[in-house]
Structures are given as structure tokens and as C-alpha cells.
Design a protein around this motif. Sequence first.
Motif, PDB file in Angstrom:
ATOM      1  N   SER A  19     -48.128   9.810  25.271  1.00 25.39           N
ATOM      2  CA  SER A  19     -48.142   9.132  26.567  1.00 25.39           C
ATOM      3  C   SER A  19     -49.361   9.505  27.402  1.00 25.39           C
ATOM      4  N   ARG A  22     -41.061  16.182  26.710  1.00 27.74           N
ATOM      5  CA  ARG A  22     -41.419  15.772  28.074  1.00 27.74           C
ATOM      6  C   ARG A  22     -40.283  14.953  28.682  1.00 27.74           C
ATOM      7  N   GLY A  23     -39.684  14.099  27.876  1.00 25.16           N
ATOM      8  CA  GLY A  23     -38.563  13.304  28.368  1.00 25.16           C
ATOM      9  C   GLY A  23     -37.362  14.153  28.742  1.00 25.16           C
ATOM     10  N   ASP A  41     -43.621  14.128  23.327  1.00 24.77           N
ATOM     11  CA  ASP A  41     -43.078  13.136  24.259  1.00 24.77           C
ATOM     12  C   ASP A  41     -41.567  13.284  24.408  1.00 24.77           C
ATOM     13  N   PHE A  42     -40.891  13.645  23.319  1.00 27.55           N
ATOM     14  CA  PHE A  42     -39.448  13.873  23.391  1.00 27.55           C
ATOM     15  C   PHE A  42     -39.133  15.029  24.337  1.00 27.55           C
TER      16      PHE A  42
END
Length: 437
Positions: free
Chosen positions: A388, A109-110, A106-107
Motif C-alpha cells: 500500500s 497494518r490492517g 499490509d495484513f
Amino acid sequence: MQTSRDRFLDVVRAGAILAVIAQHWVMPVLSYSDGHLATGNALATPGWWVVTWLSQVMPLVFFAGGAAGLISFRRAESTRTWLAGRIKRLMVPVLPLLAVWLVVPDFLRGLGVPPQPLQVGSAIAAQLLWFLAVYVLVVLLTPLMVAAHRRWGLKVPLVMGAAGVLVDVARFNDFGYIGYANAIFVWVAVHQLGFHYVEGRLGTLTRRGALALSAAGFGITALLVAFGPYPASMIGMPGAPVSNMSPPTVLLAFLAVGQIGLLLAFRPQLNALAARPGIGNALSWLGARFMSVYLWHMPALIVVAGVTVYGLGYETPEPGTLLWLVMAPAWFAVCGLVLLGLLRLFAHFEMQRDTGEITARTPQLVVAGLLVSGGLLGLAAHGFAPLSDGIAHGPVPWVVLATAGFLLAGKHIPVASLGTRYLGRAVAVSERAALKR
């Protein structure tokens, strides 16, 4: 019987983990364009399959694990304490890896990393957990296999090997999924050979006998490749219809015999090498961090590939060319530096001595091992998808399963009394509800 530390096994383990790292770091052929990470395997270069006959060292890992496991089993207070100690020792280094990779996707992806390279990296980070999933099952079987070894001797690995042959026959005759049974038959057979090094004839072979054993192992392997359905490469290759590794074929058992015999032939020289102060210190350093090195060498590769290939646009030169030969040492050096940094952060988990009281009983420990194995196998198969994307369909259920197994390997949980207690509470609640109505 061996009572002191066996430096030969230390050399085998250290050599095996270094070979695993070298193979995994040399394999990637990478390029990135328009949101897509192209991946290839340098060892798929024509003729390079021969390298895998020495670089595929998982048989040596199981062999050394069997020998070391029997030595520690003989010293253990009980089967229960041995099982608990083994399960916890295998799982402790995994816990920080699970914690990190639950949040990393998720990091990334961010930060804007596209889905396809993110999926590739997240899958690679979890793939190596297959070994631990299988090894935990082998650990659970060890008390039974030690008893079988002491009663039937060499017949045990021979029977396991014969079962592996039958599995392969079925696999290559349209019963493909049965091939996964060899994850037990093949690796347990090789694990048993470690017993025969400690308490059998393997540990007393002369050089001539060891070389004859090696020639037989490699010779049978060559014959099966030449005239059987087996590919020449001992690792899986992109696009290949058959892999000797996933699931394992019985070919790996014969390869193990060849590799073990070759190392035993040079056992005196390897022991002399291990006796040198510098080498001995290096072996001790690596031995204390063995699992951490195994678990974090692929994340180190992911970091380097992410920065150089995705971030800077670097493309792997064509394998075997002069440029590839020039760049390979630099690639290894950078990956090594990143790995050392990761070890400084995470290796201390493995190095801490567990002082917790172990009261779990053997049936509970078996359940714990099965949960650990199932959780790690699920992660190896599915990877670390971003949270997510959904909790239920991502890595969380598998992480929970493996972590629950780790916790069960500690204190005894009286399942029957817990069940009675909760049943009593449920009855009381029901009675109160009935009175209110």
C-alpha cells in the motif's frame, strides 16, 4: 576422490545452521512502548564478543558449500545442467517466503500494528536473503573456479585472500564502498577451501596438522584484532563504526581457517557421531530442509516477538542475568515450535524433486543467476515494505527480478528469434498504420 556421501560435511552443515539459529534467537533484546519497538543485541554485552568467534559460522557454510558443490559438479552431466539445478534448488524454497511476505505487511497494518515495529519485522524477514544473493554469484563462478583450482591449486584462495587484504586497506583509507568487493573475494576464497577438502590436502590432514592450521587461523585473527582496525566481534554490533560482516572483512577468511582446522581435527569423532542411527536420521531430516530452516527461522522469531513483546508486553531481561538465563530456554522452545509449524507448511517446496526439462543454455543461466542475485540483494537491502506504500518503490520490482531469474533457469528462450519476431510484428503494425494514414 570422494564418491560416497560425506557425513562430515553433513555434520558441518547441520552444526552451522543450528549455530545460525541459536545466534539469531539469542541476540534480540526487545521491549515495546508507545508504538516503538526498542531492539538491542545480547552479544554486545561486554566480553561476549568471544562467543562470535565460534557462533559466526557463515565461513563454514561457504566451506561446506564449496566441498558439496565440487562433489555434485563432478557428477553432473554438464556445466549447464549443474548451473540450472543449483539456481533452481536455491530459489524454490525462497518462492513461498516471497509470496507470504508480499502480503503480510499490509495484513499487519490492517490489524493496527504501528509503522515502526512493522518496518523492523519486515526488514528482518528479508535480511537473510543477502546470503543467497552472494551464494548464487559464487555458484555462477564455480565452473571457472573449479578449473582454476585444478590448474593452480592453493594459489587461488591465497590470491583471493590477498585481494581481500588490498580491499580492506582501501576500505579503511576512506574508500568505504570498495569493501563490498570482499563479498566476492572473501567468500570465494573460503568456498575454494571446500575444494581443497575434496581434492586437496585439507581432506588428508592429520589431527596435529589440523590443530596447527586452526591455531594459525585463530592466531592471525587475534593479531589482526589486537593490532589492526578490526573489531573483536565477528558479527555487526549496534552503533559500531566497523563491522566484520557487512561488508565482510578479510578477517573472516582467517577465522574460517581456524574453524575449519578445528573441525578437521575432530573429523573421526564427528564421523562416528554421524554414524549413529538417531543422529544420522536427524542429519538427513535437516539436510532435506536446510534452506527452509534457514529462511523461516527469522519469521518464527518475528511471530514469537510479535505475540510476546508487542502483544503481551514482555521485555527481554538484561542479558547475562539469572532471569535471562531462565527465560532463554523457554524463548528457544517457543521459537522452535513456531519454526516446526512453518516447516510443516513450507518445507515441502524444497523437498520436491524438480522433474522439469532443462534446456536453457549457459549464457541464459548466467543471466538468470544475475537476476536472482540482484533481486534477492534488493530485498535484503530494502525489506518487505507494505504494498500500500506503492508498488514501484516496494518489494515487487525485486521479487519480479528474482522470479524472472528463476524462470529463466528452466527452458531455453531463443532471444534472437524472439527479437526478430517482435521486430517483424512492429514493422507490420507500422506499415498498416502508414497505409491507413
